[in-house]
Design a protein around this motif. Structure first.
Motif, PDB file in Angstrom:
ATOM      1  N   ILE A 289      12.075 -17.701  91.758  1.00 57.66           N
ATOM      2  CA  ILE A 289      10.969 -17.676  92.726  1.00 57.66           C
ATOM      3  C   ILE A 289      11.540 -17.595  94.144  1.00 57.66           C
ATOM      4  O   ILE A 289      12.479 -18.318  94.484  1.00 57.66           O
ATOM      5  CB  ILE A 289      10.083 -18.938  92.628  1.00 57.66           C
ATOM      6  CG1 ILE A 289       9.682 -19.221  91.174  1.00 57.66           C
ATOM      7  CG2 ILE A 289       8.828 -18.784  93.481  1.00 57.66           C
ATOM      8  CD1 ILE A 289       8.851 -20.492  91.009  1.00 57.66           C
ATOM      9  N   ALA A 290      10.953 -16.695  94.938  1.00 54.57           N
ATOM     10  CA  ALA A 290      11.303 -16.594  96.365  1.00 54.57           C
ATOM     11  C   ALA A 290      10.206 -17.257  97.181  1.00 54.57           C
ATOM     12  O   ALA A 290       9.027 -16.947  97.016  1.00 54.57           O
ATOM     13  CB  ALA A 290      11.423 -15.128  96.763  1.00 54.57           C
ATOM     14  N   LEU A 291      10.604 -18.194  98.039  1.00 57.49           N
ATOM     15  CA  LEU A 291       9.639 -18.867  98.918  1.00 57.49           C
ATOM     16  C   LEU A 291      10.043 -18.632 100.373  1.00 57.49           C
ATOM     17  O   LEU A 291      10.824 -19.409 100.941  1.00 57.49           O
ATOM     18  CB  LEU A 291       9.593 -20.374  98.646  1.00 57.49           C
ATOM     19  CG  LEU A 291       9.015 -20.872  97.324  1.00 57.49           C
ATOM     20  CD1 LEU A 291      10.068 -20.871  96.236  1.00 57.49           C
ATOM     21  CD2 LEU A 291       8.448 -22.280  97.475  1.00 57.49           C
ATOM     22  N   PRO A 292       9.546 -17.558 100.990  1.00 65.74           N
ATOM     23  CA  PRO A 292       9.822 -17.346 102.416  1.00 65.74           C
ATOM     24  C   PRO A 292       8.877 -18.212 103.246  1.00 65.74           C
ATOM     25  O   PRO A 292       7.750 -18.478 102.817  1.00 65.74           O
ATOM     26  CB  PRO A 292       9.499 -15.860 102.608  1.00 65.74           C
ATOM     27  CG  PRO A 292       8.513 -15.526 101.537  1.00 65.74           C
ATOM     28  CD  PRO A 292       8.692 -16.515 100.411  1.00 65.74           C
ATOM     29  N   ALA A 293       9.337 -18.664 104.383  1.00 65.59           N
ATOM     30  CA  ALA A 293       8.466 -19.505 105.212  1.00 65.59           C
ATOM     31  C   ALA A 293       8.996 -19.596 106.632  1.00 65.59           C
ATOM     32  O   ALA A 293      10.153 -19.256 106.914  1.00 65.59           O
ATOM     33  CB  ALA A 293       8.354 -20.908 104.605  1.00 65.59           C
TER      34      ALA A 293
ATOM     35  N   GLY B 221      13.069 -19.095 107.147  1.00 65.85           N
ATOM     36  CA  GLY B 221      14.026 -19.083 106.045  1.00 65.85           C
ATOM     37  C   GLY B 221      13.418 -18.746 104.707  1.00 65.85           C
ATOM     38  O   GLY B 221      12.252 -18.318 104.607  1.00 65.85           O
ATOM     39  N   LEU B 222      14.240 -18.924 103.692  1.00 68.22           N
ATOM     40  CA  LEU B 222      13.868 -18.534 102.329  1.00 68.22           C
ATOM     41  C   LEU B 222      14.522 -19.463 101.321  1.00 68.22           C
ATOM     42  O   LEU B 222      15.733 -19.698 101.379  1.00 68.22           O
ATOM     43  CB  LEU B 222      14.379 -17.108 102.063  1.00 68.22           C
ATOM     44  CG  LEU B 222      14.236 -16.585 100.634  1.00 68.22           C
ATOM     45  CD1 LEU B 222      12.808 -16.169 100.353  1.00 68.22           C
ATOM     46  CD2 LEU B 222      15.182 -15.407 100.396  1.00 68.22           C
ATOM     47  N   LYS B 223      13.705 -19.994 100.401  1.00 70.87           N
ATOM     48  CA  LYS B 223      14.287 -20.664  99.234  1.00 70.87           C
ATOM     49  C   LYS B 223      14.245 -19.687  98.066  1.00 70.87           C
ATOM     50  O   LYS B 223      13.241 -18.989  97.868  1.00 70.87           O
ATOM     51  CB  LYS B 223      13.510 -21.932  98.858  1.00 70.87           C
ATOM     52  CG  LYS B 223      14.110 -22.573  97.589  1.00 70.87           C
ATOM     53  CD  LYS B 223      13.597 -23.958  97.301  1.00 70.87           C
ATOM     54  CE  LYS B 223      12.198 -23.970  96.761  1.00 70.87           C
ATOM     55  NZ  LYS B 223      11.824 -25.293  96.210  1.00 70.87           N
ATOM     56  N   TRP B 224      15.336 -19.638  97.305  1.00 65.43           N
ATOM     57  CA  TRP B 224      15.466 -18.710  96.172  1.00 65.43           C
ATOM     58  C   TRP B 224      15.875 -19.591  95.001  1.00 65.43           C
ATOM     59  O   TRP B 224      17.001 -20.070  94.941  1.00 65.43           O
ATOM     60  CB  TRP B 224      16.515 -17.676  96.541  1.00 65.43           C
ATOM     61  CG  TRP B 224      16.844 -16.570  95.598  1.00 65.43           C
ATOM     62  CD1 TRP B 224      18.092 -16.205  95.193  1.00 65.43           C
ATOM     63  CD2 TRP B 224      15.951 -15.621  94.989  1.00 65.43           C
ATOM     64  NE1 TRP B 224      18.029 -15.113  94.369  1.00 65.43           N
ATOM     65  CE2 TRP B 224      16.726 -14.732  94.228  1.00 65.43           C
ATOM     66  CE3 TRP B 224      14.557 -15.446  95.014  1.00 65.43           C
ATOM     67  CZ2 TRP B 224      16.164 -13.694  93.485  1.00 65.43           C
ATOM     68  CZ3 TRP B 224      14.000 -14.405  94.289  1.00 65.43           C
ATOM     69  CH2 TRP B 224      14.799 -13.553  93.537  1.00 65.43           C
ATOM     70  N   ILE B 225      14.904 -19.870  94.101  1.00 68.11           N
ATOM     71  CA  ILE B 225      15.121 -20.916  93.089  1.00 68.11           C
ATOM     72  C   ILE B 225      14.882 -20.379  91.678  1.00 68.11           C
ATOM     73  O   ILE B 225      13.824 -19.815  91.394  1.00 68.11           O
ATOM     74  CB  ILE B 225      14.253 -22.178  93.388  1.00 68.11           C
ATOM     75  CG1 ILE B 225      14.507 -23.279  92.348  1.00 68.11           C
ATOM     76  CG2 ILE B 225      12.768 -21.862  93.523  1.00 68.11           C
ATOM     77  CD1 ILE B 225      14.081 -24.671  92.802  1.00 68.11           C
ATOM     78  N   SER B 226      15.869 -20.555  90.816  1.00 67.87           N
ATOM     79  CA  SER B 226      15.799 -20.077  89.429  1.00 67.87           C
ATOM     80  C   SER B 226      15.357 -21.200  88.517  1.00 67.87           C
ATOM     81  O   SER B 226      15.745 -22.353  88.699  1.00 67.87           O
ATOM     82  CB  SER B 226      17.184 -19.659  88.921  1.00 67.87           C
ATOM     83  OG  SER B 226      17.841 -18.855  89.816  1.00 67.87           O
ATOM     84  N   SER B 227      14.603 -20.823  87.480  1.00 64.44           N
ATOM     85  CA  SER B 227      14.299 -21.745  86.391  1.00 64.44           C
ATOM     86  C   SER B 227      14.669 -21.051  85.088  1.00 64.44           C
ATOM     87  O   SER B 227      14.031 -20.052  84.719  1.00 64.44           O
ATOM     88  CB  SER B 227      12.805 -22.092  86.405  1.00 64.44           C
ATOM     89  OG  SER B 227      12.482 -22.841  85.236  1.00 64.44           O
TER      90      SER B 227
END
Ligand code: NAD
Length: 343
Positions: A63-67, A77-83
């Motif tokens: 999931i990409a969470l830009p903010a 910035g951006l969080k790039w989180i794998s599950s």
């Protein structure tokens, strides 16, 4: 010409992140509440998260969470989180993540942080804030239940105790008996004075707890019986897809962000599909924080937090500022090397 310059680029590994965050639960809950307020006041940009899925690996996602967040935090910035849930059987954590911080003046990325810890921290801080604010009208529950006992459950427990909660009883259920036992071991080691009971069903946890934390990886509702909630508990529905929509429709529903939360087959999304409207959502946690939404003491309250990128940015910037303050930044020299327009 304005004096703009390219910031140095730093890499902040997990050990440094943990070093900064350890023992700061109260400060972090305050930071997360302040960020919810900024977001509620419109001083943020938080577009929908993008879910990257794979036809050949249907259980996995990234999931990409830009903010972008304003106020004192003031960073993009951006969080790039794998599950990858299959990791767990191999003894590797399910989730992994990085957070990129961008300089709002030049757009340049200036830090890359290990972010599974930041993500778990902001999730747990948000849950602790919600537990506090949503129980103020009824008094603090002393019986807590955890359904799903992975990393997030552990962080939520640590944030509750780190912000002054204590419990008489802790009820635990996980589909994996080893997972439940591991969590019991963690609780014992954390020095809880509570009586710990591992249950074979979610029903026993729900019926026997006044504060319930769902932190499973269920993809669709597995809790359907409204009767389990007859005692009107407060539910932190962190994993978002455990509860049948009928349970939400009976409850007082608080979300972190309406647009975000009513997406991606979450239980609130299913409730919207069932009713054809969003009337069942009472409001946001920011509404509760501002005093604009009163929380009933005699109804089941369900908090469903989609998880906002602005929270990751706020916690990530907190870590960056602290590491920079003590002079421990690992700067990657010449990370940006093509800086002269004409060579
Ligand atoms: N809302 C947010 O902001 C946010 C942020 C981070 C994580 N999460 C969610 O929190 C959840 C937990 O994350 P984690 O890192 O702790 O995962 P994890 O894989 O470490 O642990 C999940 C646990 O849930 C158990 N489980 C799965 N289905 C179950 C069921 N039906 N009943 C009982 N137990 C069940 C698994 O056996 C496992 O022990 C995930 O769904 C994740 O997406 C939400």
């Amino acid at each position: 010409m304005t004096a703009l310059s390219v910031p140095p680029f730093a890499v902040i590994p997990g050990a440094q992140v943990q070093g900064v965050l350890r023992g700061r639960e109260k400060e972090l809950v305050e930071l997360v509440e302040a960020t919810y307020r900024l977001h509620g006041a419109g001083d943020s940009v938080n577009p929908p998260s993008y879910f990257l899925r794979f036809p050949d690996r249907p259980t996995a996602r990234i999931i990409a969470l830009p903010a972008s967040v304003g106020g004192d935090v003031h960073v993009d910035g951006l969080k790039w989180i794998s599950s990858f849930p299959e990791n767990v059987a191999a003894g590797i954590p399910r989730a992994s993540a990085v957070l990129i911080l961008n300089d709002p003046a030049t757009g340049y990325p200036f830090a890359c942080l290990e972010s599974s810890v930041i993500s778990a921290t902001r999730t747990a801080a948000s849950a602790a804030a919600a537990a506090d604010r949503l129980t103020r009208s009824r008094g603090r529950p002393s019986r807590v239940g955890f359904v799903g006992t992975g990393l997030i459950a552990r962080y939520v427990h640590a944030f509750l105790t780190g912000t002054g909660w204590s419990f008489d009883e802790i009820a635990v259920h996980d589909l994996s008996p080893a997972g439940a036992e591991g969590f019991r071991g963690y609780l014992a080691q954390a020095g809880t004075g509570a009586a710990i009971t591992v249950h074979e069903s979610a029903e026993a946890v729900v019926r026997g707890s006044d504060l319930i934390v769902f932190a499973t990886v269920a993809a669709s509702p597995h809790v359907h019986d409204r009767g389990w909630f007859a005692h009107s508990p407060v539910v932190l529905h962190v994993s978002l897809r455990d509860l049948a929509p009928e349970i939400l429709l009976d409850a007082f529903d608080v979300v972190d962000d309406v647009e975000h939360c009513l997406k991606a087959d979450t239980s609130p999304h299913l409730a919207e599909q069932l009713t054809g409207n969003r009337d069942f959502v009472a409001g946001t946690l920011a509404d509760v924080l501002s005093g604009g939404l009163e929380v009933p003491a005699d109804r089941t309250v369900v908090f469903s937090p989609f998880g906002l990128g602005v929270l990751d940015l706020a916690v990530g910037k907190f870590v960056y500022d602290e590491v920079a303050r003590v002079g421990d930044l690992h700067v990657v020299e010449d990370f940006f090397s093509e800086l002269s327009r004409y060579g």
